[in-house]
Motif scaffolding. Structure first.
Motif, mmCIF file in Angstrom:
data_model
loop_
_atom_site.group_PDB
_atom_site.id
_atom_site.type_symbol
_atom_site.label_atom_id
_atom_site.label_comp_id
_atom_site.label_asym_id
_atom_site.label_seq_id
_atom_site.Cartn_x
_atom_site.Cartn_y
_atom_site.Cartn_z
ATOM 1 N N PHE A 44 0.840 -1.183 0.000
ATOM 2 C CA PHE A 44 0.000 0.000 0.000
ATOM 3 C C PHE A 44 0.875 1.232 0.000
ATOM 4 C CE2 PHE A 44 -2.437 -3.440 1.633
ATOM 5 C CZ PHE A 44 -3.703 -3.247 1.106
ATOM 6 N N GLY A 45 0.677 2.066 -1.028
ATOM 7 C CA GLY A 45 1.389 3.328 -1.109
ATOM 8 C C GLY A 45 0.599 4.390 -0.357
ATOM 9 N N PHE A 46 0.708 5.593 -0.769
ATOM 10 C CA PHE A 46 0.036 6.704 -0.107
ATOM 11 C C PHE A 46 -1.463 6.652 -0.362
ATOM 12 C CE2 PHE A 46 4.387 8.088 -0.643
ATOM 13 C CZ PHE A 46 4.691 8.477 0.652
ATOM 14 N N GLY A 47 -2.173 5.860 0.442
ATOM 15 C CA GLY A 47 -3.621 5.817 0.372
ATOM 16 C C GLY A 47 -4.204 4.833 -0.612
ATOM 17 N N SER A 48 -3.364 4.106 -1.336
ATOM 18 C CA SER A 48 -3.915 3.154 -2.299
ATOM 19 C C SER A 48 -3.013 1.931 -2.411
ATOM 20 C CB SER A 48 -4.067 3.805 -3.666
ATOM 21 O OG SER A 48 -2.807 4.146 -4.179
ATOM 22 N N ALA A 49 -3.607 0.844 -2.862
ATOM 23 C CA ALA A 49 -2.848 -0.384 -3.083
ATOM 24 C C ALA A 49 -2.112 -0.280 -4.405
ATOM 25 C CB ALA A 49 -3.796 -1.569 -3.084
ATOM 26 N N ASP A 50 -0.845 -0.686 -4.424
ATOM 27 C CA ASP A 50 -0.086 -0.536 -5.664
ATOM 28 C C ASP A 50 0.712 -1.779 -6.074
ATOM 29 O OD1 ASP A 50 1.914 -0.458 -3.784
ATOM 30 O OD2 ASP A 50 2.504 1.602 -4.177
ATOM 31 N N ASN A 51 0.430 -2.931 -5.441
ATOM 32 C CA ASN A 51 1.138 -4.141 -5.829
ATOM 33 C C ASN A 51 0.277 -5.365 -5.524
ATOM 34 O OD1 ASN A 51 3.227 -5.721 -6.754
ATOM 35 N ND2 ASN A 51 4.298 -5.755 -4.794
ATOM 36 N N PRO A 52 -0.060 -6.182 -6.515
ATOM 37 C CA PRO A 52 -0.856 -7.381 -6.255
ATOM 38 C C PRO A 52 0.026 -8.567 -5.861
ATOM 39 C CG PRO A 52 -0.584 -7.113 -8.592
ATOM 40 C CD PRO A 52 0.104 -5.942 -7.942
ATOM 41 N N GLY A 53 -0.589 -9.537 -5.185
ATOM 42 C CA GLY A 53 0.125 -10.750 -4.794
ATOM 43 C C GLY A 53 -0.852 -11.839 -4.397
ATOM 44 N N SER A 54 -0.334 -12.958 -3.992
ATOM 45 C CA SER A 54 -1.144 -14.091 -3.566
ATOM 46 C C SER A 54 -1.911 -13.752 -2.290
ATOM 47 C CB SER A 54 -0.242 -15.291 -3.310
ATOM 48 O OG SER A 54 -0.945 -16.301 -2.624
ATOM 49 N N LYS A 55 -3.102 -14.313 -2.152
ATOM 50 C CA LYS A 55 -3.887 -14.018 -0.956
ATOM 51 C C LYS A 55 -3.269 -14.619 0.303
ATOM 52 C CE LYS A 55 -7.584 -17.473 -0.945
ATOM 53 N NZ LYS A 55 -9.035 -17.601 -1.000
ATOM 54 N N LEU A 56 -2.345 -15.568 0.164
ATOM 55 C CA LEU A 56 -1.641 -16.097 1.334
ATOM 56 C C LEU A 56 -0.795 -15.025 2.020
ATOM 57 C CD1 LEU A 56 -0.382 -19.671 0.438
ATOM 58 C CD2 LEU A 56 -1.765 -18.994 2.380
ATOM 59 N N GLU A 57 -0.415 -14.014 1.258
ATOM 60 C CA GLU A 57 0.433 -12.954 1.807
ATOM 61 C C GLU A 57 -0.279 -12.083 2.838
ATOM 62 O OE1 GLU A 57 2.787 -10.800 -1.112
ATOM 63 O OE2 GLU A 57 2.633 -12.519 -2.452
ATOM 64 N N ILE A 58 -1.592 -12.211 2.968
ATOM 65 C CA ILE A 58 -2.281 -11.403 3.979
ATOM 66 C C ILE A 58 -1.924 -11.853 5.390
ATOM 67 C CG2 ILE A 58 -4.197 -10.885 2.434
ATOM 68 C CD1 ILE A 58 -5.956 -12.683 4.206
ATOM 69 N N PHE A 59 -1.362 -13.053 5.531
ATOM 70 C CA PHE A 59 -0.963 -13.532 6.853
ATOM 71 C C PHE A 59 0.345 -12.907 7.329
ATOM 72 C CE2 PHE A 59 -3.881 -16.889 5.491
ATOM 73 C CZ PHE A 59 -4.725 -16.903 6.600
ATOM 74 N N VAL A 60 1.022 -12.182 6.450
ATOM 75 C CA VAL A 60 2.259 -11.507 6.845
ATOM 76 C C VAL A 60 1.960 -10.421 7.879
ATOM 77 C CG1 VAL A 60 4.114 -10.016 5.996
ATOM 78 C CG2 VAL A 60 3.436 -12.040 4.694
ATOM 79 N N LEU A 61 0.866 -9.709 7.712
ATOM 80 C CA LEU A 61 0.529 -8.613 8.627
ATOM 81 C C LEU A 61 0.369 -9.077 10.075
ATOM 82 C CD1 LEU A 61 -0.090 -5.618 8.995
ATOM 83 C CD2 LEU A 61 -2.462 -6.143 8.457
ATOM 84 N N PRO A 62 -0.418 -10.110 10.360
ATOM 85 C CA PRO A 62 -0.506 -10.552 11.758
ATOM 86 C C PRO A 62 0.835 -11.024 12.320
ATOM 87 C CG PRO A 62 -2.285 -11.528 10.478
ATOM 88 C CD PRO A 62 -1.380 -10.827 9.519
ATOM 89 N N VAL A 63 1.645 -11.662 11.490
ATOM 90 C CA VAL A 63 2.958 -12.114 11.957
ATOM 91 C C VAL A 63 3.835 -10.912 12.303
ATOM 92 C CG1 VAL A 63 5.084 -13.302 11.261
ATOM 93 C CG2 VAL A 63 2.865 -14.316 10.756
ATOM 94 N N ILE A 64 3.812 -9.901 11.463
ATOM 95 C CA ILE A 64 4.592 -8.687 11.733
ATOM 96 C C ILE A 64 4.127 -8.035 13.034
ATOM 97 C CG2 ILE A 64 4.996 -6.308 10.947
ATOM 98 C CD1 ILE A 64 5.119 -7.423 8.098
ATOM 99 N N LEU A 65 2.824 -7.961 13.243
ATOM 100 C CA LEU A 65 2.306 -7.370 14.470
ATOM 101 C C LEU A 65 2.742 -8.149 15.706
ATOM 102 C CD1 LEU A 65 -1.311 -6.384 13.403
ATOM 103 C CD2 LEU A 65 0.568 -4.844 13.952
#
Length: 118
Positions: A44-65
């Motif tokens: 996510f850039g300044f207010g918008s999404a700017d790079n697509p990827g696999s939906k498995l990558e959404i689990f990166v956020l909870p791990v980072i937190l």
């Protein structure tokens, strides 16, 4: 009231909130995962999404937190720098700012995934 004491008190409360945000993010990720398309925005850039990827990558956020919560532990910081010293206060102040920035990113990302899921 001494600034160092104030920062320590605020930091303790923010750290608890951070864990609540982490748990909620993990739960939201698990709930949204089956409903998401195969390709989702992952950067996510300044207010918008700017790079697509696999939906498995959404689990990166909870791990980072979770990792951020572990390394920002008050106990760990107090072991490294004596409580109420300038270094301790500066580290806690920096971590407070980082927490707020990360939370803003979490809200943006989860909102985007929520829109994609429904």
């Amino acid at each position: 009231m001494n600034f160092s004491v104030l920062i320590s008190k605020v930091y303790n409360k923010f750290w608890v909130v951070h864990w609540c945000v982490s748990v909620l993010t993990a739960m939201m990720t698990i709930v949204l995962y089956p409903r998401l398309p195969h390709e989702v925005p992952t950067h996510f850039g300044f207010g918008s999404a700017d790079n697509p990827g696999s939906k498995l990558e959404i689990f990166v956020l909870p791990v980072i937190l979770i990792v951020f919560g572990l390394i920002s532990s008050r106990k760990l910081i107090d072991q490294q720098y004596a409580d109420l010293t300038i270094q301790n206060t500066l580290i806690k102040s920096l971590m407070l700012v980082l927490m707020v920035v990360v939370w803003c990113g979490v809200v943006l990302e989860l909102y985007t995934y929520y829109q994609l899921a429904w």
